[in-house]
Design a protein around this motif. Structure first.
Motif, PDB file in Angstrom:
ATOM      1  N   ARG A 153      -2.627  -0.279  -9.997  1.00 23.65           N
ATOM      2  CA  ARG A 153      -3.001   0.499  -8.828  1.00 23.65           C
ATOM      3  C   ARG A 153      -4.494   0.346  -8.579  1.00 23.65           C
ATOM      4  N   ALA A 178      -8.642   5.123  -1.393  1.00 29.01           N
ATOM      5  CA  ALA A 178      -9.083   6.411  -0.842  1.00 29.01           C
ATOM      6  C   ALA A 178      -8.393   7.520  -1.618  1.00 29.01           C
ATOM      7  N   GLY A 179      -9.028   8.678  -1.656  1.00 34.03           N
ATOM      8  CA  GLY A 179      -8.437   9.827  -2.326  1.00 34.03           C
ATOM      9  C   GLY A 179      -8.590   9.767  -3.834  1.00 34.03           C
ATOM     10  N   LYS A 236       2.137  12.118   4.750  1.00 35.26           N
ATOM     11  CA  LYS A 236       2.383  10.673   4.767  1.00 35.26           C
ATOM     12  C   LYS A 236       3.623  10.229   4.007  1.00 35.26           C
ATOM     13  N   VAL A 279       0.863  -1.182   0.000  1.00 36.30           N
ATOM     14  CA  VAL A 279       0.000   0.000   0.000  1.00 36.30           C
ATOM     15  C   VAL A 279       0.895   1.226   0.000  1.00 36.30           C
ATOM     16  N   SER A 319       0.640  11.916   0.428  1.00 30.59           N
ATOM     17  CA  SER A 319       0.161  13.221   0.878  1.00 30.59           C
ATOM     18  C   SER A 319       1.362  13.931   1.492  1.00 30.59           C
ATOM     19  N   LYS A 346      -3.455   0.437  -3.355  1.00 29.72           N
ATOM     20  CA  LYS A 346      -2.777  -0.857  -3.316  1.00 29.72           C
ATOM     21  C   LYS A 346      -2.009  -1.008  -4.629  1.00 29.72           C
ATOM     22  N   GLU A 403       0.613   5.462   0.385  1.00 30.54           N
ATOM     23  CA  GLU A 403      -0.221   6.587   0.776  1.00 30.54           C
ATOM     24  C   GLU A 403       0.575   7.856   0.465  1.00 30.54           C
ATOM     25  N   TYR A 456       7.900  14.585   0.031  1.00 33.22           N
ATOM     26  CA  TYR A 456       6.677  14.624  -0.774  1.00 33.22           C
ATOM     27  C   TYR A 456       6.854  15.367  -2.103  1.00 33.22           C
ATOM     28  N   TYR A 487      -4.096  13.936  -1.889  1.00 34.27           N
ATOM     29  CA  TYR A 487      -4.128  12.699  -1.107  1.00 34.27           C
ATOM     30  C   TYR A 487      -4.607  11.533  -1.967  1.00 34.27           C
ATOM     31  N   ILE A 488      -3.887  10.419  -1.851  1.00 38.53           N
ATOM     32  CA  ILE A 488      -4.342   9.155  -2.441  1.00 38.53           C
ATOM     33  C   ILE A 488      -3.754   8.014  -1.617  1.00 38.53           C
ATOM     34  N   LYS A 489      -4.524   6.966  -1.507  1.00 38.06           N
ATOM     35  CA  LYS A 489      -4.068   5.717  -0.891  1.00 38.06           C
ATOM     36  C   LYS A 489      -4.409   4.612  -1.872  1.00 38.06           C
TER      37      LYS A 489
END
Length: 180
Positions: A97, A101-102, A74, A67, A71, A148, A69, A78, A144-146
């Motif tokens: 991908r 989330a995001g 995170k 995973v 942001s 897999k 994440e 960045y 923001y993105i999360k």
């Protein structure tokens, strides 16, 4: 639902939509035929139980996952990482991908006319970029993105920046999309 469009040539913030004027949307069926990119929409609330993701993983031989994440809070370094992700490159393996989330953008090159197609991905979108396709990634203005990430075997993250036109993965990719 995932949406795609031909991008403008503006140098404005990469996180903006970058629609042409007038906008030139691209149907996902056309994205598939022009680029070989595959897409599924999964339910982020039920994918662990409904078996759809497991079936895709089994059918395609994905046996490793992690995973990521992204942001400002995170991801270490960045801004530097986002610049790296946004450099036009290809990989010798598929890039898979699943957004949990995001949201963000994958930009892919239309192999027929070398134009950028921007694909907006949101929670539930599973995107597979074929080996050898020129592409790049950026977040949108939500920052923001999360997601897999899936791999066949050990993960390989090696990007080959453009130009990489003589690489076998690129030549195989071009042959596959030109036969469509």
């Amino acid at each position: 639902m995932v949406s795609a469009w031909y991008m403008d040539d503006s140098d404005e913030d990469q996180r903006l939509d970058h629609h042409k004027n007038p906008p030139q949307p691209v149907d996902m069926k056309d994205v598939v035929s022009l680029t070989g990119v595959l897409h599924w929409k999964l339910n982020v609330d039920t994918y662990e139980e409904d078996g759809m993701l497991d079936k895709i993983k089994k059918d395609r031989g994905y046996n490793y996952e992690d995973v990521i994440e992204i942001s400002p809070e995170k991801l270490p370094n960045y801004e530097e990482k986002l610049k790296i992700f946004f450099s036009e490159h290809l990989h010798t393996d598929e890039e898979i991908r699943f957004v949990v989330a995001g949201s963000g953008f994958f930009d892919v090159r239309d192999a027929k006319n070398d134009s950028w197609i921007r694909i907006k991905v949101e929670a539930g979108d599973l995107l597979i970029l074929p080996a050898g396709i020129y592409h790049r990634f950026t977040l949108d203005s939500s920052n923001y993105i999360k997601a897999k990430r899936f791999f066949v075997g050990e993960p390989v993250w090696t990007p080959y920046n453009r130009p990489a036109d003589e690489m076998p993965a690129r030549l195989e990719y071009l042959a596959s999309v030109q036969s469509n």
